[in-house]
Write an enzyme that holds these catalytic residues in place. Structure first.
Site, PDB file in Angstrom:
ATOM      1  N   MET A 255       0.688  14.510  -9.245  1.00  0.00           N
ATOM      2  CA  MET A 255       1.205  13.261  -8.678  1.00  0.00           C
ATOM      3  C   MET A 255       0.115  12.585  -7.851  1.00  0.00           C
ATOM      4  O   MET A 255       0.414  11.782  -6.959  1.00  0.00           O
ATOM      5  CB  MET A 255       2.457  13.520  -7.843  1.00  0.00           C
ATOM      6  CG  MET A 255       3.632  13.980  -8.673  1.00  0.00           C
ATOM      7  SD  MET A 255       5.242  13.502  -8.003  1.00  0.00           S
ATOM      8  CE  MET A 255       5.205  14.285  -6.409  1.00  0.00           C
TER       9      MET A 255
ATOM     10  N   HIS B  65      -5.659  21.133  -6.679  1.00  0.00           N
ATOM     11  CA  HIS B  65      -5.583  20.528  -8.011  1.00  0.00           C
ATOM     12  C   HIS B  65      -6.860  20.805  -8.808  1.00  0.00           C
ATOM     13  O   HIS B  65      -6.794  21.105 -10.008  1.00  0.00           O
ATOM     14  CB  HIS B  65      -5.406  19.006  -7.908  1.00  0.00           C
ATOM     15  CG  HIS B  65      -4.124  18.573  -7.275  1.00  0.00           C
ATOM     16  ND1 HIS B  65      -4.075  18.042  -6.005  1.00  0.00           N
ATOM     17  CD2 HIS B  65      -2.842  18.586  -7.728  1.00  0.00           C
ATOM     18  CE1 HIS B  65      -2.826  17.735  -5.711  1.00  0.00           C
ATOM     19  NE2 HIS B  65      -2.053  18.061  -6.730  1.00  0.00           N
TER      20      HIS B  65
ATOM     21  N   LYS C 213       1.983  27.663  -5.533  1.00  0.00           N
ATOM     22  CA  LYS C 213       2.560  27.186  -4.274  1.00  0.00           C
ATOM     23  C   LYS C 213       3.967  26.641  -4.514  1.00  0.00           C
ATOM     24  O   LYS C 213       4.864  26.852  -3.707  1.00  0.00           O
ATOM     25  CB  LYS C 213       1.683  26.091  -3.642  1.00  0.00           C
ATOM     26  CG  LYS C 213       2.251  25.584  -2.305  1.00  0.00           C
ATOM     27  CD  LYS C 213       1.374  24.506  -1.697  1.00  0.00           C
ATOM     28  CE  LYS C 213       1.592  23.170  -2.349  1.00  0.00           C
ATOM     29  NZ  LYS C 213       2.894  22.552  -1.957  1.00  0.00           N
TER      30      LYS C 213
ATOM     31  N   SER D 266      -0.836  17.646  -0.972  1.00  0.00           N
ATOM     32  CA  SER D 266      -1.066  16.207  -0.774  1.00  0.00           C
ATOM     33  C   SER D 266      -0.406  15.727   0.512  1.00  0.00           C
ATOM     34  O   SER D 266      -0.880  14.802   1.172  1.00  0.00           O
ATOM     35  CB  SER D 266      -0.528  15.421  -1.966  1.00  0.00           C
ATOM     36  OG  SER D 266      -1.121  15.878  -3.168  1.00  0.00           O
TER      37      SER D 266
END
Length: 285
Positions: free
Chosen positions: A31, A38, A150, A187
């Protein structure tokens, strides 16, 4: 050269050409607001596959709180800069209209997997996850897809969705990547105030400390310890902490009930919601 496309049709053409050459396709759905967690997924994909594709799409159907969707960080230029030095060859950055040309009304049934923990506190969340991931799999046709541990419950739901929908894709779980102070990379960390960021590593530290309680203290005492330790911090408030069988995600009463046990937690730092988990006993998943 890394290519960036917004069109599903254009992407399909590229993937068909790659597969015609006998190459394997690795897919990392994101996202955006990318971080080293990532990037670790992208690197694993590059190690495993001949061709690596990353999607950047903030999926509205998995947010049960409109404010949370509005707050979610977005910076495509920064994301692309991070990806350019990885093995990523194609970035799919679609609009909402591209992913959902018409409203997605599908309802998935994953039994208890999507009803407990996150599912209980974020109704509809995992149905939205299943909608977008299945849609992305349809478009990208990957051989392998890479997900971080996670989001432990999300990983379980996606595996169930793959089985239900008969997708010919191998799901590859990848370890949680943490900051130097132990905080799980997310994020949402970008949204924390300096004081919240300072306190947030207490979540992971407490989870790791609680691993010493296996077979020494009861499940109830372990849960009590974790919740009370975190709630003592003014900036943090536990939404839930559950110790469960890592395969069924159902809560357990004692340590002998399962050989594969996970502890999953959600904590509010102000209005920012952080999740993490710890494996207490690792059986064969």
């Amino acid at each position: 050269m890394m290519e960036i496309v917004e069109s599903s049709e254009q992407l399909s053409g590229i993937i068909n050409n790659v597969k015609a050459q006998g190459k394997t396709v690795g897919f990392v759905p994101t996202m955006g607001a990318l971080h080293q967690g990532h990037i670790s997924l992208v690197n694993k994909a590059a190690e495993t596959c001949d061709f690596v594709l990353v999607s950047v799409f903030v999926n509205p159907t998995q947010f049960n709180n409109p404010d949370d969707l509005e707050r979610y960080p977005r910076d495509l230029a920064k994301d692309l800069h991070l990806l350019k030095d990885t093995g990523c060859e194609l970035v799919f950055a679609p609009t909402v209209k591209e992913i959902y040309p018409k409203p997605d009304t599908r309802i998935f049934d994953f039994g208890n997997l999507d009803k407990v923990m996150e599912g209980e506190h974020r109704p509809g969340h995992f149905n939205g996850v299943a909608q977008v991931v299945s849609r992305l799999f349809d478009i990208t046709q990957p051989d392998y897809a890479f997900f971080g541990e996670k989001d432990f419950q999300q990983l379980a739901v996606i595996r169930a969705m793959v089985r239900q929908e008969n997708f010919d894709v191998k799901i590859v779980p990848c370890p949680t990547i943490r900051e130097e102070d132990g905080l799980a990379m997310s994020s949402r960390n970008l949204l924390l105030t300096p004081q919240q960021r300072k306190k947030a590593p207490i979540i992971a530290r407490t989870l790791f400390e609680s691993c010493n309680f296996v077979n020494a203290k009861s499940i109830d005492k372990t849960i009590e310890y974790v919740i009370n330790s975190i709630n003592r911090e003014e900036e943090l408030k536990v939404e839930y902490f559950e110790i469960a069988d890592a395969d069924t995600l159902l809560p357990i009463k004692n340590w002998k009930e399962s050989e594969h046990i996970v502890g999953c937690i959600a904590v509010f730092a102000g209005e920012i919601r952080l999740i993490d988990n710890v494996i207490y006993k690792k059986g064969i998943s």
